[in-house]
Design a protein around this motif. Structure first.
Motif, PDB file in Angstrom:
ATOM      1  N   LEU A 139       2.027  -9.428  -7.738  1.00 54.68           N
ATOM      2  CA  LEU A 139       1.963  -9.639  -6.289  1.00 54.68           C
ATOM      3  C   LEU A 139       2.120  -8.318  -5.540  1.00 54.68           C
ATOM      4  O   LEU A 139       1.391  -8.029  -4.582  1.00 54.68           O
ATOM      5  CB  LEU A 139       3.053 -10.627  -5.853  1.00 54.68           C
ATOM      6  CG  LEU A 139       2.754 -12.095  -6.208  1.00 54.68           C
ATOM      7  CD1 LEU A 139       3.875 -12.982  -5.696  1.00 54.68           C
ATOM      8  CD2 LEU A 139       1.420 -12.509  -5.598  1.00 54.68           C
ATOM      9  N   SER A 140       3.077  -7.494  -5.998  1.00 52.96           N
ATOM     10  CA  SER A 140       3.264  -6.242  -5.262  1.00 52.96           C
ATOM     11  C   SER A 140       2.079  -5.310  -5.487  1.00 52.96           C
ATOM     12  O   SER A 140       1.726  -4.527  -4.607  1.00 52.96           O
ATOM     13  CB  SER A 140       4.576  -5.573  -5.645  1.00 52.96           C
ATOM     14  OG  SER A 140       4.679  -5.460  -7.022  1.00 52.96           O
TER      15      SER A 140
ATOM     16  N   LEU B  48      -0.943  -6.366  -5.653  1.00 52.64           N
ATOM     17  CA  LEU B  48      -1.914  -6.854  -4.665  1.00 52.64           C
ATOM     18  C   LEU B  48      -1.575  -6.312  -3.280  1.00 52.64           C
ATOM     19  O   LEU B  48      -2.458  -5.909  -2.518  1.00 52.64           O
ATOM     20  CB  LEU B  48      -1.914  -8.380  -4.632  1.00 52.64           C
ATOM     21  CG  LEU B  48      -2.811  -9.064  -5.653  1.00 52.64           C
ATOM     22  CD1 LEU B  48      -2.648 -10.569  -5.555  1.00 52.64           C
ATOM     23  CD2 LEU B  48      -4.261  -8.667  -5.414  1.00 52.64           C
ATOM     24  N   MET B  49      -0.282  -6.308  -2.977  1.00 51.89           N
ATOM     25  CA  MET B  49       0.134  -5.819  -1.663  1.00 51.89           C
ATOM     26  C   MET B  49      -0.179  -4.336  -1.487  1.00 51.89           C
ATOM     27  O   MET B  49      -0.426  -3.869  -0.382  1.00 51.89           O
ATOM     28  CB  MET B  49       1.637  -6.052  -1.458  1.00 51.89           C
ATOM     29  CG  MET B  49       2.015  -7.491  -1.219  1.00 51.89           C
ATOM     30  SD  MET B  49       1.126  -8.213   0.143  1.00 51.89           S
ATOM     31  CE  MET B  49       1.963  -7.411   1.500  1.00 51.89           C
ATOM     32  N   VAL B  50      -0.151  -3.569  -2.605  1.00 51.33           N
ATOM     33  CA  VAL B  50      -0.438  -2.139  -2.523  1.00 51.33           C
ATOM     34  C   VAL B  50      -1.798  -1.912  -1.901  1.00 51.33           C
ATOM     35  O   VAL B  50      -1.976  -1.053  -1.041  1.00 51.33           O
ATOM     36  CB  VAL B  50      -0.379  -1.484  -3.925  1.00 51.33           C
ATOM     37  CG1 VAL B  50      -0.862  -0.055  -3.869  1.00 51.33           C
ATOM     38  CG2 VAL B  50       1.016  -1.528  -4.463  1.00 51.33           C
TER      39      VAL B  50
ATOM     40  N   SER C  78      -3.565  -4.192  -0.185  1.00 53.68           N
ATOM     41  CA  SER C  78      -3.924  -4.945   1.020  1.00 53.68           C
ATOM     42  C   SER C  78      -3.028  -4.625   2.213  1.00 53.68           C
ATOM     43  O   SER C  78      -3.351  -5.020   3.330  1.00 53.68           O
ATOM     44  CB  SER C  78      -3.883  -6.448   0.720  1.00 53.68           C
ATOM     45  OG  SER C  78      -2.602  -6.784   0.261  1.00 53.68           O
ATOM     46  N   ALA C  79      -1.923  -3.906   1.996  1.00 52.56           N
ATOM     47  CA  ALA C  79      -1.018  -3.643   3.118  1.00 52.56           C
ATOM     48  C   ALA C  79      -1.690  -2.748   4.160  1.00 52.56           C
ATOM     49  O   ALA C  79      -2.402  -1.809   3.813  1.00 52.56           O
ATOM     50  CB  ALA C  79       0.264  -2.990   2.614  1.00 52.56           C
ATOM     51  N   LYS C  80      -1.448  -3.057   5.435  1.00 50.50           N
ATOM     52  CA  LYS C  80      -2.056  -2.283   6.516  1.00 50.50           C
ATOM     53  C   LYS C  80      -1.412  -0.908   6.615  1.00 50.50           C
ATOM     54  O   LYS C  80      -2.086   0.103   6.739  1.00 50.50           O
ATOM     55  CB  LYS C  80      -1.873  -3.041   7.845  1.00 50.50           C
ATOM     56  CG  LYS C  80      -2.902  -4.129   8.059  1.00 50.50           C
ATOM     57  CD  LYS C  80      -4.006  -3.596   8.939  1.00 50.50           C
ATOM     58  CE  LYS C  80      -5.234  -4.454   9.041  1.00 50.50           C
ATOM     59  NZ  LYS C  80      -5.267  -5.805   8.572  1.00 50.50           N
TER      60      LYS C  80
ATOM     61  N   HIS D 173       4.094   1.244   3.568  1.00 51.96           N
ATOM     62  CA  HIS D 173       4.448  -0.007   2.903  1.00 51.96           C
ATOM     63  C   HIS D 173       3.779  -0.110   1.549  1.00 51.96           C
ATOM     64  O   HIS D 173       4.382  -0.550   0.574  1.00 51.96           O
ATOM     65  CB  HIS D 173       4.028  -1.202   3.768  1.00 51.96           C
ATOM     66  CG  HIS D 173       4.852  -1.331   5.005  1.00 51.96           C
ATOM     67  ND1 HIS D 173       4.605  -2.274   5.960  1.00 51.96           N
ATOM     68  CD2 HIS D 173       5.898  -0.612   5.443  1.00 51.96           C
ATOM     69  CE1 HIS D 173       5.464  -2.141   6.946  1.00 51.96           C
ATOM     70  NE2 HIS D 173       6.262  -1.131   6.640  1.00 51.96           N
ATOM     71  N   SER D 174       2.516   0.280   1.490  1.00 49.55           N
ATOM     72  CA  SER D 174       1.824   0.109   0.209  1.00 49.55           C
ATOM     73  C   SER D 174       2.438   1.021  -0.853  1.00 49.55           C
ATOM     74  O   SER D 174       2.532   0.635  -2.015  1.00 49.55           O
ATOM     75  CB  SER D 174       0.319   0.324   0.357  1.00 49.55           C
ATOM     76  OG  SER D 174       0.044   1.604   0.745  1.00 49.55           O
TER      77      SER D 174
ATOM     78  N   PHE E  19       5.469  -0.770  -2.025  1.00 48.85           N
ATOM     79  CA  PHE E  19       5.100  -1.847  -2.943  1.00 48.85           C
ATOM     80  C   PHE E  19       4.730  -1.299  -4.315  1.00 48.85           C
ATOM     81  O   PHE E  19       5.010  -1.916  -5.348  1.00 48.85           O
ATOM     82  CB  PHE E  19       3.936  -2.659  -2.372  1.00 48.85           C
ATOM     83  CG  PHE E  19       4.388  -3.740  -1.447  1.00 48.85           C
ATOM     84  CD1 PHE E  19       5.167  -4.781  -1.934  1.00 48.85           C
ATOM     85  CD2 PHE E  19       4.049  -3.728  -0.106  1.00 48.85           C
ATOM     86  CE1 PHE E  19       5.599  -5.781  -1.091  1.00 48.85           C
ATOM     87  CE2 PHE E  19       4.482  -4.723   0.741  1.00 48.85           C
ATOM     88  CZ  PHE E  19       5.258  -5.750   0.249  1.00 48.85           C
TER      89      PHE E  19
ATOM     90  N   SER F 173       6.259  -2.390  -7.831  1.00 44.77           N
ATOM     91  CA  SER F 173       5.447  -2.787  -8.977  1.00 44.77           C
ATOM     92  C   SER F 173       5.852  -2.003 -10.224  1.00 44.77           C
ATOM     93  O   SER F 173       5.987  -2.562 -11.321  1.00 44.77           O
ATOM     94  CB  SER F 173       3.982  -2.559  -8.633  1.00 44.77           C
ATOM     95  OG  SER F 173       3.199  -2.655  -9.759  1.00 44.77           O
TER      96      SER F 173
END
Lengths: 220, 482
Positions: free
Chosen positions: A32-33, A35-37, A39-41, A45-46, A49, A53
């Protein structure tokens, strides 16, 4: 493939549930993290993440009994690489929105690459099922010892592989020399602190006593 | 078991690494004449190391064969690398002083790079091979970019670094595949584990091809040669001299040993690749150099061509091939030392000669220099009385013995084509008008001694060929008996 100690410690006591529970927990968070890497704006934050991960993957390594890899992952990737990323992201003013502008344009190419990879993976999967040929046909299988693998690695690293270990040290030395050679420059006009001179300051040379006449002052 | 201190494994390498670190510290803490003192010390250190390598030659490391090995082939190439490094430090010191690039790290980096080459020539294991390659090339990347204020130098450094890292990655992937399919990284163990096979399986072939690609990059054989002309042109000329003289030798030694030792029984699998690399390099080396105007680019293409000829010896996989390669590499090093000594000492109007046209009419102003260039060029083209002819001669004999007739014929044809641009330089020097009448020379007495010896060897080779040829045949006999 049952020997790693930690696996043994959990498994023979019949606590399979704890083992699988922690595996699924860590791997879910890792995926999940990851994925967040992408997709994060916010790019900070990415990177955070990304660190999450990495930490979760290192926990997965611990579950496998490969605690040395886990430590290396934390030290190298989290400690060095991710922090470096974080610095770059925060220091440089990169407009990530602009970077994503051509996304749709490159989408077909990306989909094609993904499809090829998927095809290859499925081919490997099915051909293995069919022909039963394994990769390590000729390999002497790794001998699992009863020690932690950090201890095992240390045992061979400083004995059998001593020369290679020293050689890698020399490579790092050359990398250090190289980066200093290519970046260090003597700049003129820099005010450097020379402690020797500072300590040697004498009152005789630096303090001058002057009589100041009343109402006239003096030139400094 | 009693052990003499000189018998220790890797004693020369040990001396070299400790000495290099000591010289680094000396350079750091001396304030006056740092560059000349460090480069003189490096030359002395390298001479000592060369002597120790020679003394150590008769020791067998049966126990240590896991990582390193000794044989007369390895000994020859190691000594050649040391000699090349010594020569390139000596011939370049005046140049560095002249362009005020007096960084004491240059000789230190050359020492570390030489150390890497000694390691990789003597390696008997994929791991020590990779570490040797990395140590060598990391120092070379820095050397290429050492002139920080020049855009070209920085560009060549970056280009070399990116492509070199890519090739190292490919090589490492090949190593991992071979480890995965044979279960060992040691050359002898790889040999024994694949000797039971009739055909190599796909994984091993993949690994073999990947490692060959990585090595072909290091020797700059044709499809992987792109970096050579740019790096040669962009780097400071003294660094280019080092690039041309030394690292090629070590990479050639490694590619020979890698193909013939672990994969000696499966020459059918790799000989096509080597033949392709060889023909491609000879072709490009002879055709692409024609259009060049810069001397350094011309020499880059010429070195690509020479690599093509050297690889013929590998493709023929016989004792004559090893003998030819040994002779060819030795002569190649001598010719490059000679030509770079001249380029590094010839100036017009405070600039070093860069373009071929800068040489026009040189014979009227500096007759001795132009005769040296002429001899070197004739030798590179392979014109009979000079040494270069014999290098090509023994290589082609090897190809004929292996019944690779087409390879020998193509080699001769490309050699004729390449004679055009070598002879053109002679024509420009002797028959064109003198444009700029004030050539200056900036050559130290040591460098002129080196120039004298290399030119002497190139010209006198025909009278005493047995000296070098005997070395070559001894090495080749030992190589195939073990």
């Amino acid at each position: 493939m049952k020997s790693p100690r930690i696996y043994n410690r959990i498994h023979p006591t019949g606590n399979m549930f704890l083992y699988s529970f922690s595996f699924y927990l860590f791997s879910t968070i890792a995926v999940l993290s990851a994925l967040m890497v992408i997709s994060a704006k916010n790019s900070v934050h990415s990177v955070l993440f990304l660190i999450l991960s990495f930490v979760n993957s290192s926990a997965l390594f611990v579950l496998l009994g490969a605690e040395f890899l886990a430590m290396i992952l934390v030290v190298v990737y989290v400690g060095a690489v991710a922090v470096l990323f974080l610095f770059v992201v925060m220091m440089l003013d990169i407009n990530f929105i602009k970077l994503r502008e051509g996304f749709l344009q490159y989408l077909p190419f990306g989909v094609l690459l993904g499809a090829v990879l998927l095809l290859e993976l499925s081919m490997i999967f099915f051909s293995n099922r069919l022909s039963k040929v394994t990769l390590v046909e000729f390999s002497t299988k790794p001998i699992f010892s009863d020690f932690e693998n950090t201890k095992d690695l240390g045992n061979v690293l400083y004995t059998e592989y001593f020369y290679l270990f020293q050689l890698s040290g020399l490579i790092l030395l050359v990398a250090m020399i190289g980066s200093i050679v290519l970046t260090l420059r003597d700049r003129s006009g820099v005010k450097k602190q020379i402690i020797y001179d500072q300590v040697n300051v004498d009152t005789v040379n630096y303090i001058e006593k002057k009589k100041v006449k009343l109402r006239e002052g003096t030139n400094v | 078991m009693e052990n003499n201190i000189l018998d220790l494994l890797l004693f020369p390498e040990f001396i070299l690494s400790v000495g290099a670190i000591a010289i680094l510290l000396i350079g750091l803490f001396t304030t006056k004449k740092t560059f000349s003192s460090t480069s003189n010390l490096s030359v002395i250190l390298l001479i000592v190391v060369g002597i120790i390598i020679y003394i150590n030659k008769n020791i067998s490391f049966a126990y240590f064969n896991t990582f390193f090995k000794e044989s007369s082939f390895i000994l020859f190439f190691q000594i050649l690398v040391v000699i090349g490094s010594i020569a390139s430090i000596i011939i370049s010191s005046n140049y560095y002083k002249d362009i005020k690039l007096l960084r004491f790290e240059i000789p230190v980096l050359i020492l570390f790079s030489t150390l890497g080459m000694l390691v990789l020539i003597g390696s008997n294991n994929l791991m020590s091979m990779y570490l040797g390659i990395e140590l060598q090339s990391l120092a070379l990347y820095v050397l290429a970019a050492i002139r920080r204020d020049s855009l070209q130098s920085a560009e060549s450094g970056i280009k070399f670094f990116v492509l070199g890292a890519l090739s190292s990655g490919i090589l490492l992937y090949g190593c991992s595949l071979i480890y995965g399919f044979t279960g060992s990284t040691n050359f002898n163990d790889i040999f024994t584990s694949i000797s039971s096979l009739d055909n190599l399986n796909l994984g091993i072939i993949f690994g073999l091809v990947f490692i060959l690609v990585g090595l072909a990059f290091k020797v700059s054989a044709v499809p992987f040669h792109m970096w050579t002309p740019d790096v040669y042109e962009g780097a400071p000329t003294a660094v280019t001299a080092f690039f041309a003289i030394v690292p090629k030798v070590s990479a050639v030694a490694l590619i020979y040993r890698f193909c013939l030792e672990p994969f000696g029984d499966f020459y059918k699998e790799w000989s096509q690749i080597i033949i392709f690399l060889s023909i491609g390099s000879m072709f490009l080396g002879s055709i692409a150099a024609i259009a060049q105007t810069s001397i350094k680019r011309l020499l880059a293409y010429s070195s690509i061509g020479h690599i093509g000829y050297i690889l013929i010896g590998l493709a023929s996989t016989n004792a004559a091939g090893i003998k030819g390669a040994v002779i060819y590499v030795l002569i190649y090093v001598l010719m490059n030392i000679a030509i770079f000594t001249i380029i590094l000492s010839l100036k017009i109007k405070d600039n070093y000669v860069e373009k071929i046209n800068d040489l026009s009419g040189l014979s009227k102003d500096k007759p001795v220099f132009s005769i040296c260039i002429a001899i070197t060029m004739l030798s590179m083209a392979g014109i009979p009385p000079f040494a270069g002819f014999f290098g090509k001669f023994y290589i082609f004999i090897a190809a004929l013995e292996a019944e690779l007739f087409y390879l020998a014929i193509l080699g001769v044809l490309f050699s004729v084509v390449s004679a055009f641009y070598y002879l053109r330089i002679i024509k420009i020097m002797y028959f064109d008008d003198l444009k700029i009448p004030n050539y200056q020379t900036n050559i130290s007495s040591k460098a002129s001694l080196i120039l004298f010896f290399s030119i002497l060897t190139i010209t006198m080779f025909i009278f005493y060929p047995s000296l070098i040829i005997n070395i070559g045949s001894d090495i080749s006999i030992e190589f195939f008996n073990n």
